[in-house]
Design a protein around this motif. Structure first.
Motif, PDB file in Angstrom:
ATOM      1  N   THR A  76       7.639   6.523  -2.156  1.00 40.58           N
ATOM      2  CA  THR A  76       6.832   7.293  -3.120  1.00 40.58           C
ATOM      3  C   THR A  76       6.025   6.309  -4.020  1.00 40.58           C
ATOM      4  O   THR A  76       6.230   5.153  -4.158  1.00 40.58           O
ATOM      5  CB  THR A  76       7.885   7.997  -3.893  1.00 40.58           C
ATOM      6  OG1 THR A  76       9.071   7.035  -4.397  1.00 40.58           O
ATOM      7  CG2 THR A  76       8.584   9.013  -3.078  1.00 40.58           C
ATOM      8  N   TYR A  77       5.232   6.971  -4.735  1.00 39.57           N
ATOM      9  CA  TYR A  77       4.303   6.199  -5.791  1.00 39.57           C
ATOM     10  C   TYR A  77       4.999   6.613  -7.228  1.00 39.57           C
ATOM     11  O   TYR A  77       4.599   7.570  -7.610  1.00 39.57           O
ATOM     12  CB  TYR A  77       2.982   6.309  -5.552  1.00 39.57           C
ATOM     13  CG  TYR A  77       2.178   5.297  -6.633  1.00 39.57           C
ATOM     14  CD1 TYR A  77       1.938   4.159  -6.169  1.00 39.57           C
ATOM     15  CD2 TYR A  77       1.813   5.645  -7.909  1.00 39.57           C
ATOM     16  CE1 TYR A  77       0.960   3.061  -6.742  1.00 39.57           C
ATOM     17  CE2 TYR A  77       0.803   4.809  -8.728  1.00 39.57           C
ATOM     18  CZ  TYR A  77       0.609   3.626  -8.284  1.00 39.57           C
ATOM     19  OH  TYR A  77      -0.374   2.472  -8.754  1.00 39.57           O
ATOM     20  N   VAL A  78       5.599   5.652  -7.976  1.00 39.65           N
ATOM     21  CA  VAL A  78       6.430   5.688  -9.198  1.00 39.65           C
ATOM     22  C   VAL A  78       5.913   5.472 -10.196  1.00 39.65           C
ATOM     23  O   VAL A  78       5.463   4.170 -10.514  1.00 39.65           O
ATOM     24  CB  VAL A  78       7.723   5.563  -9.077  1.00 39.65           C
ATOM     25  CG1 VAL A  78       8.468   5.748 -10.399  1.00 39.65           C
ATOM     26  CG2 VAL A  78       8.612   6.001  -8.001  1.00 39.65           C
ATOM     27  N   ILE A  79       5.385   6.411 -11.391  1.00 34.25           N
ATOM     28  CA  ILE A  79       4.610   5.963 -12.604  1.00 34.25           C
ATOM     29  C   ILE A  79       5.699   6.364 -13.589  1.00 34.25           C
ATOM     30  O   ILE A  79       6.145   7.679 -13.834  1.00 34.25           O
ATOM     31  CB  ILE A  79       3.419   6.720 -12.801  1.00 34.25           C
ATOM     32  CG1 ILE A  79       2.420   6.532 -11.592  1.00 34.25           C
ATOM     33  CG2 ILE A  79       2.856   6.460 -14.014  1.00 34.25           C
ATOM     34  CD1 ILE A  79       1.271   7.246 -11.687  1.00 34.25           C
ATOM     35  N   ILE A  80       6.212   5.545 -14.176  1.00 32.77           N
ATOM     36  CA  ILE A  80       7.028   5.437 -15.398  1.00 32.77           C
ATOM     37  C   ILE A  80       6.293   5.889 -16.818  1.00 32.77           C
ATOM     38  O   ILE A  80       5.478   5.057 -17.186  1.00 32.77           O
ATOM     39  CB  ILE A  80       7.920   4.379 -15.500  1.00 32.77           C
ATOM     40  CG1 ILE A  80       9.042   4.246 -14.275  1.00 32.77           C
ATOM     41  CG2 ILE A  80       8.919   4.441 -16.946  1.00 32.77           C
ATOM     42  CD1 ILE A  80      10.078   3.145 -14.386  1.00 32.77           C
ATOM     43  N   LEU A  81       6.923   6.862 -17.520  1.00 35.92           N
ATOM     44  CA  LEU A  81       6.467   7.483 -18.668  1.00 35.92           C
ATOM     45  C   LEU A  81       7.360   6.650 -19.706  1.00 35.92           C
ATOM     46  O   LEU A  81       8.430   6.940 -19.617  1.00 35.92           O
ATOM     47  CB  LEU A  81       6.420   8.810 -18.733  1.00 35.92           C
ATOM     48  CG  LEU A  81       5.454   9.561 -17.595  1.00 35.92           C
ATOM     49  CD1 LEU A  81       5.748  11.129 -17.651  1.00 35.92           C
ATOM     50  CD2 LEU A  81       4.112   9.183 -17.488  1.00 35.92           C
ATOM     51  N   THR A  82       6.653   6.017 -20.819  1.00 36.26           N
ATOM     52  CA  THR A  82       7.609   5.359 -21.801  1.00 36.26           C
ATOM     53  C   THR A  82       6.899   5.808 -22.898  1.00 36.26           C
ATOM     54  O   THR A  82       5.726   6.084 -23.248  1.00 36.26           O
ATOM     55  CB  THR A  82       7.236   3.756 -21.607  1.00 36.26           C
ATOM     56  OG1 THR A  82       6.050   3.426 -21.688  1.00 36.26           O
ATOM     57  CG2 THR A  82       7.704   3.237 -20.106  1.00 36.26           C
ATOM     58  N   GLY A  98      11.450  -1.181  -8.928  1.00 38.65           N
ATOM     59  CA  GLY A  98      10.655  -0.652  -8.027  1.00 38.65           C
ATOM     60  C   GLY A  98       9.588   0.432  -8.598  1.00 38.65           C
ATOM     61  O   GLY A  98       8.899   0.936  -7.830  1.00 38.65           O
ATOM     62  N   ALA A  99       9.270   0.489  -9.677  1.00 42.62           N
ATOM     63  CA  ALA A  99       8.069   1.149 -10.685  1.00 42.62           C
ATOM     64  C   ALA A  99       6.543   0.368 -10.048  1.00 42.62           C
ATOM     65  O   ALA A  99       6.666  -0.747  -9.697  1.00 42.62           O
ATOM     66  CB  ALA A  99       8.197   1.073 -11.870  1.00 42.62           C
ATOM     67  N   ARG A 121      -4.556   6.876  -3.738  1.00 43.07           N
ATOM     68  CA  ARG A 121      -5.251   6.085  -2.549  1.00 43.07           C
ATOM     69  C   ARG A 121      -4.259   5.325  -1.806  1.00 43.07           C
ATOM     70  O   ARG A 121      -4.268   5.040  -0.737  1.00 43.07           O
ATOM     71  CB  ARG A 121      -6.320   5.280  -3.515  1.00 43.07           C
ATOM     72  CG  ARG A 121      -7.625   6.091  -3.905  1.00 43.07           C
ATOM     73  CD  ARG A 121      -8.815   5.154  -4.097  1.00 43.07           C
ATOM     74  NE  ARG A 121      -8.421   4.053  -5.109  1.00 43.07           N
ATOM     75  CZ  ARG A 121      -8.700   4.330  -6.351  1.00 43.07           C
ATOM     76  NH1 ARG A 121      -9.237   5.393  -6.959  1.00 43.07           N
ATOM     77  NH2 ARG A 121      -8.335   3.123  -7.232  1.00 43.07           N
ATOM     78  N   ILE A 122      -3.254   4.680  -2.689  1.00 44.45           N
ATOM     79  CA  ILE A 122      -2.374   3.814  -2.201  1.00 44.45           C
ATOM     80  C   ILE A 122      -1.385   4.632  -1.132  1.00 44.45           C
ATOM     81  O   ILE A 122      -1.245   4.210  -0.081  1.00 44.45           O
ATOM     82  CB  ILE A 122      -1.561   3.235  -3.340  1.00 44.45           C
ATOM     83  CG1 ILE A 122      -2.181   2.139  -4.072  1.00 44.45           C
ATOM     84  CG2 ILE A 122      -0.124   2.444  -2.577  1.00 44.45           C
ATOM     85  CD1 ILE A 122      -1.434   1.369  -5.099  1.00 44.45           C
ATOM     86  N   LEU A 123      -1.176   5.845  -1.541  1.00 44.49           N
ATOM     87  CA  LEU A 123      -0.041   6.641  -0.765  1.00 44.49           C
ATOM     88  C   LEU A 123      -0.890   6.979   0.640  1.00 44.49           C
ATOM     89  O   LEU A 123      -0.283   7.033   1.617  1.00 44.49           O
ATOM     90  CB  LEU A 123       0.404   7.833  -1.364  1.00 44.49           C
ATOM     91  CG  LEU A 123       1.630   7.294  -2.386  1.00 44.49           C
ATOM     92  CD1 LEU A 123       2.071   8.818  -3.329  1.00 44.49           C
ATOM     93  CD2 LEU A 123       2.881   6.717  -1.763  1.00 44.49           C
ATOM     94  N   THR A 124      -2.022   7.655   0.390  1.00 43.04           N
ATOM     95  CA  THR A 124      -3.182   7.806   1.454  1.00 43.04           C
ATOM     96  C   THR A 124      -2.892   6.749   2.408  1.00 43.04           C
ATOM     97  O   THR A 124      -2.832   6.936   3.819  1.00 43.04           O
ATOM     98  CB  THR A 124      -4.463   8.424   1.034  1.00 43.04           C
ATOM     99  OG1 THR A 124      -4.151   9.548   0.098  1.00 43.04           O
ATOM    100  CG2 THR A 124      -5.254   8.693   2.356  1.00 43.04           C
TER     101      THR A 124
END
Length: 337
Positions: A76-82, A98-99, A121-124
């Motif tokens: 999974t591609y994880v974007i953390i909201l801060t 792992g973010a 793009r990265i996941l694809t």
């Protein structure tokens, strides 16, 4: 591509959902880490995660760590909201969990759109790479199966081959085919058939002394000289196995077989292949067993082969570098050495 939005504030989830859907993503919502974790158990495709840092129960960092440690969700591609967490220590903690990226609240739509595009793009790319690897692995598996099948087929073809691989002369299968055909011809025509068994004297000692490569070369030379001296197209010389050769002479009586045997014995001796392990000569020699028969309906070529083998054994027992001839049915026996 799906985007899973995980935030305990409903208003944030609503705003993010509208933006992300507007950009063409399929949205899935979760209000906390526990419900998000359950959702992950049924998702089997690449997914981008917008993950709030601070949540009750499982917080963003802990959930991120779980996702990256699980084989099912590791990609999974994880974007953390801060909420303005720009402290270096916090960034290190997030990346260590792992973010893949961070977005600071309040969220700039343009920035979020760009970061989602990077994630897509990265996941694809990862997904395509995995698919190619899977295809490559399947192709490799298929090729391995094909190679195994080819080895089996080649083994069978080798068994069916009529030529000895080492010496290039006909092999034992050729001998059997020839005998089966020639036996019935001799039976019909009431002609004599002569079988000669040939053994290279003290060949085991030769191998032990000079090595197997030299032994192979020796067998090649012996096979070549035997073939050179059995010239009639109606006859056959074969490698019977190991250091043994077998010769069948068409329409040849015992006297003719003895003449050929002596010619072969002298021819091999004339090669002057040094064999200091021999107990009968400084050079490589052969022993021969000759059996001759006029076939009848009560006999078979197996009897002929056995008599030739017995004659060979006698020649070896009586000193080697000689031949013994047996005229089957007449009981006559001749020895030359």
């Amino acid at each position: 591509m799906k985007v899973l939005i995980i935030d305990d504030e409903k208003s944030i989830r609503t705003i993010l959902s509208e933006m992300v859907q507007h950009w063409g993503y399929e949205v899935v919502l979760a209000a906390d880490g526990e419900s998000a974790w359950k959702i992950f158990q049924v998702i089997n495709e690449p997914i981008i995660v917008l993950l709030d840092w601070v949540m009750p129960g499982i917080d963003g960092v802990e959930l991120c760590r779980r996702l990256k440690q699980s084989e099912k969700t590791a990609h999974t591609y994880v974007i953390i909201l801060t909420a303005k967490r720009s402290d270096v220590e916090d960034v290190v903690i997030g990346f260590d969990a792992g973010a893949d990226d961070f977005v600071t609240k309040p969220i700039d739509p343009r920035e979020l759109s760009c970061r989602l595009s990077v994630g897509r793009r990265i996941l694809t790319y990862q997904h395509d790479l995995e698919q190619r690897n899977a295809t490559l692995q399947e192709t490799t598996r298929v090729m391995e199966n094909v190679m195994r099948e080819l080895q089996v087929v080649n083994g069978k073809l080798k068994e069916l081959s009529l030529e000895d691989e080492l010496t290039g002369i006909p092999n034992r299968r050729s001998l059997e085919n020839y005998l089966a055909r020639e036996w019935w011809h001799a039976l019909r025509e009431k002609e004599a058939l002569t079988f000669i068994m040939v053994d290279v004297d003290f060949f085991k000692f030769y191998n032990d002394t000079y090595g197997h490569p030299a032994g192979d070369e020796c067998l090649k030379k012996v096979a070549a000289i035997l073939a050179e001296n059995v010239k009639r197209s109606s006859d056959i010389i074969t490698r019977y196995g190991g250091e043994e050769f077998a010769i069948v002479l068409h329409a040849t009586d015992s006297a003719g077989g003895q003449k050929v045997a002596e010619k072969l014995r002298l021819a091999v001796e004339s090669l002057a292949i040094l064999n200091k392990a021999s107990k009968v000569s400084p050079y490589v020699t052969i022993s021969l067993g000759i059996a001759t028969i006029i076939p009848d309906i009560n006999s078979s070529y197996e009897t002929l082969k056995k008599e030739a083998d017995d004659a060979l054994y006698q020649a070896k027992r009586e000193g080697r570098n000689r031949w013994v001839a047996i005229d089957v049915g007449r009981g006559a026996c001749s020895v030359k050495g």
